[in-house]
Design an enzyme around this catalytic site. Structure first.
Site, PDB file in Angstrom:
ATOM      1  N   PRO A 133       0.876  -1.242  -0.050  1.00  0.00           N
ATOM      2  CA  PRO A 133       0.097   0.012  -0.141  1.00  0.00           C
ATOM      3  C   PRO A 133       0.893   1.172  -0.102  1.00  0.00           C
ATOM      4  O   PRO A 133       1.912   1.393   0.790  1.00  0.00           O
ATOM      5  CB  PRO A 133      -0.796  -0.209   1.307  1.00  0.00           C
ATOM      6  CG  PRO A 133       0.207  -1.229   2.222  1.00  0.00           C
ATOM      7  CD  PRO A 133       0.657  -1.855   0.919  1.00  0.00           C
TER       8      PRO A 133
ATOM      9  N   TYR B  99      -0.647   5.314  12.861  1.00  0.00           N
ATOM     10  CA  TYR B  99      -2.220   5.928  12.754  1.00  0.00           C
ATOM     11  C   TYR B  99      -2.743   5.402  13.726  1.00  0.00           C
ATOM     12  O   TYR B  99      -2.388   4.858  14.746  1.00  0.00           O
ATOM     13  CB  TYR B  99      -2.510   5.592  11.412  1.00  0.00           C
ATOM     14  CG  TYR B  99      -1.648   6.011  10.271  1.00  0.00           C
ATOM     15  CD1 TYR B  99      -1.636   7.692  10.239  1.00  0.00           C
ATOM     16  CD2 TYR B  99      -1.178   5.384   9.386  1.00  0.00           C
ATOM     17  CE1 TYR B  99      -0.762   8.322   8.938  1.00  0.00           C
ATOM     18  CE2 TYR B  99      -0.296   5.996   8.250  1.00  0.00           C
ATOM     19  CZ  TYR B  99      -0.070   7.402   8.140  1.00  0.00           C
ATOM     20  OH  TYR B  99       0.617   7.830   7.320  1.00  0.00           O
TER      21      TYR B  99
ATOM     22  N   ARG C 173      14.207  -1.444  10.582  1.00  0.00           N
ATOM     23  CA  ARG C 173      14.957  -0.745   9.506  1.00  0.00           C
ATOM     24  C   ARG C 173      15.896  -1.629   8.968  1.00  0.00           C
ATOM     25  O   ARG C 173      16.439  -2.488   9.633  1.00  0.00           O
ATOM     26  CB  ARG C 173      15.460   0.655   9.950  1.00  0.00           C
ATOM     27  CG  ARG C 173      14.734   1.605  10.568  1.00  0.00           C
ATOM     28  CD  ARG C 173      15.349   2.873  10.908  1.00  0.00           C
ATOM     29  NE  ARG C 173      14.913   3.945  11.662  1.00  0.00           N
ATOM     30  CZ  ARG C 173      13.788   4.516  11.100  1.00  0.00           C
ATOM     31  NH1 ARG C 173      13.475   4.415   9.699  1.00  0.00           N
ATOM     32  NH2 ARG C 173      13.035   5.401  11.519  1.00  0.00           N
TER      33      ARG C 173
ATOM     34  N   GLY D  44      -3.244  -1.123  10.622  1.00  0.00           N
ATOM     35  CA  GLY D  44      -2.858  -1.086  11.909  1.00  0.00           C
ATOM     36  C   GLY D  44      -1.466  -0.759  12.163  1.00  0.00           C
ATOM     37  O   GLY D  44      -0.712  -1.105  13.334  1.00  0.00           O
TER      38      GLY D  44
ATOM     39  N   THR E  62       0.647   5.519  -0.429  1.00  0.00           N
ATOM     40  CA  THR E  62      -0.094   6.880  -0.578  1.00  0.00           C
ATOM     41  C   THR E  62       0.491   7.651  -1.762  1.00  0.00           C
ATOM     42  O   THR E  62       1.678   7.543  -1.877  1.00  0.00           O
ATOM     43  CB  THR E  62      -0.241   7.568   0.807  1.00  0.00           C
ATOM     44  OG1 THR E  62      -0.819   7.169   1.559  1.00  0.00           O
ATOM     45  CG2 THR E  62      -0.631   8.667   0.695  1.00  0.00           C
TER      46      THR E  62
ATOM     47  N   ASN F  44       2.191   2.165  11.246  1.00  0.00           N
ATOM     48  CA  ASN F  44       2.844   3.485  10.716  1.00  0.00           C
ATOM     49  C   ASN F  44       2.392   4.689  11.590  1.00  0.00           C
ATOM     50  O   ASN F  44       2.114   5.819  11.004  1.00  0.00           O
ATOM     51  CB  ASN F  44       2.614   3.876   9.303  1.00  0.00           C
ATOM     52  CG  ASN F  44       3.201   2.714   8.398  1.00  0.00           C
ATOM     53  OD1 ASN F  44       2.453   1.972   7.530  1.00  0.00           O
ATOM     54  ND2 ASN F  44       4.431   2.440   8.489  1.00  0.00           N
TER      55      ASN F  44
END
Length: 362
Positions: free
Chosen positions: A25, A181, A268, A177, A27, A179
């Protein structure tokens, strides 16, 4: 020629996948006024291949879920109708497409909220100024702590969004669920400072997320539901003091809902001898979760193949590489050179440049 592990077929629940390469996904901020646009049909269908799995950009579940310009929604009839031709274009290429449903929570400003209200969160503590990828400083408005009695309405927004997604033709939904948010603001003890049944203990902090999963599963069926988690990230000041326990608890509890997949983001990447190497810390959660496991986070062809071969993951999600290479599975198969991505066009409102103009191999 030796078989390429990323191109091996895979059975994901009722779905037959021809390969293990998933569009992550991403943005893109090209859904003007939160309405998906016709150019998205070209963008997604370019990245669709027979038996491939695509996950859409994060898609708002309500008018309070917004925090960025021109991100798509799925809470109105207009949104549903706008998504239909996009989904149809992907299906025409023989691919599957899941809609990622989200609520940004406190990662927002008064400008994005209905009536200029405060963004909603698990907490009333705000996010400090954040440096974006292009170097500018982002500021967020102080949030309002959600009351316990308000939470069922948010859960219901996710349920209705899932129903709308299936009505628009999507094969399923991915609950966002991760990052930093809203859902993650409840999950992590760095942002959840509540003293009620939704705060404090690990079980309490996971309650909101699992109530959303339960509602969505009851609405559209567990065979259509995935979730994305990022226990090791600290995006938007959202961190946890014990990410391992959080990840293990969620991975185990999700089995009670029999969902299709768990999509998890790696810590990371490490740089070893000049190349990116996946830290591979997700194995305990892959073992704990009984459904399909998707790993994401800076994978390339070599690391992706290795992860599949070793049984570390079932599928691998690719973001920036897939963004810049619409025919990524074909390029991986041919061992071809990859297009370089341009960060400066990731979030532009431009309907072509940096969106649908990346060249194909042929």
């Amino acid at each position: 020629m030796e078989p390429i592990p990323l191109l091996a077929p895979y059975k994901m629940g009722q779905f037959d996948l021809a390969h293990r390469i998933v569009l992550a996904p991403l943005t893109r901020q090209r859904s003007y006024g939160n309405v998906p646009q016709p150019h998205a049909a070209l963008y997604y269908s370019q990245r669709a291949s027979t038996g491939g799995l695509l996950i859409t950009e994060a898609t708002g579940v309500s008018d309070t879920a917004q925090g960025y310009p021109d991100t798509p929604g799925i809470w109105t009839a207009e949104h549903v109708e706008a998504w239909r031709p996009i989904v149809a274009a992907v299906h025409k290429k023989g691919a599957l497409i899941f809609c990622q449903i989200w609520h940004v929570g406190r990662v927002s400003t008064f400008d994005f909220q209905p009536g200029g209200a405060a963004p909603l969160s698990s907490t009333d503590r705000g996010i400090g100024p954040q440096t974006s990828f292009d170097g500018h400083i982002e500021h967020f408005s102080p949030p309002r702590r959600l009351k316990v009695e308000e939470l069922p309405a948010i859960v219901d927004d996710f349920r209705k969004a899932a129903r709308n997604a299936v009505d628009a033709g999507f094969d399923g939904v991915e609950i966002h669920g991760a990052n930093g948010y809203l859902i993650e603001q409840f999950l992590k003890d760095g942002t959840n400072d509540r003293g009620d049944e939704y705060g404090g203990s690990l079980e309490n902090r996971c309650r909101f997320a699992l109530e959303i999963v339960d509602a969505v599963v009851k609405e559209v069926g567990s065979h259509r539901v995935g979730i994305r988690l990022s226990p090791f990230t600290d995006i938007s000041d959202c961190y946890d003091s014990d990410p391992h326990s959080l990840a293990l608890h969620m991975s185990t509890k999700l089995n009670d809902h029999d969902i299709l997949y768990l999509h998890m983001i790696e810590p990371r990447m490490a740089i070893v001898d000049g190349r990116r190497v996946v830290p591979k810390r997700l194995l305990p959660y892959r073992k704990a979760f009984k459904g399909t496991f998707i790993a994401a986070g800076g994978y390339d062809r070599e690391e992706g193949c290795k992860a599949v071969t070793e049984g570390y993951t079932d599928l691998v999600a690719f973001g920036r590489l897939f963004l810049a290479n619409p025919d990524l599975p074909k390029r991986f198969e041919a061992g071809a050179e990859l297009n370089k991505y341009d960060r400066m066009t990731f979030y532009s409102s431009e309907p072509v440049i940096g969106y649908t103009d990346y060249p194909f191999l042929e």
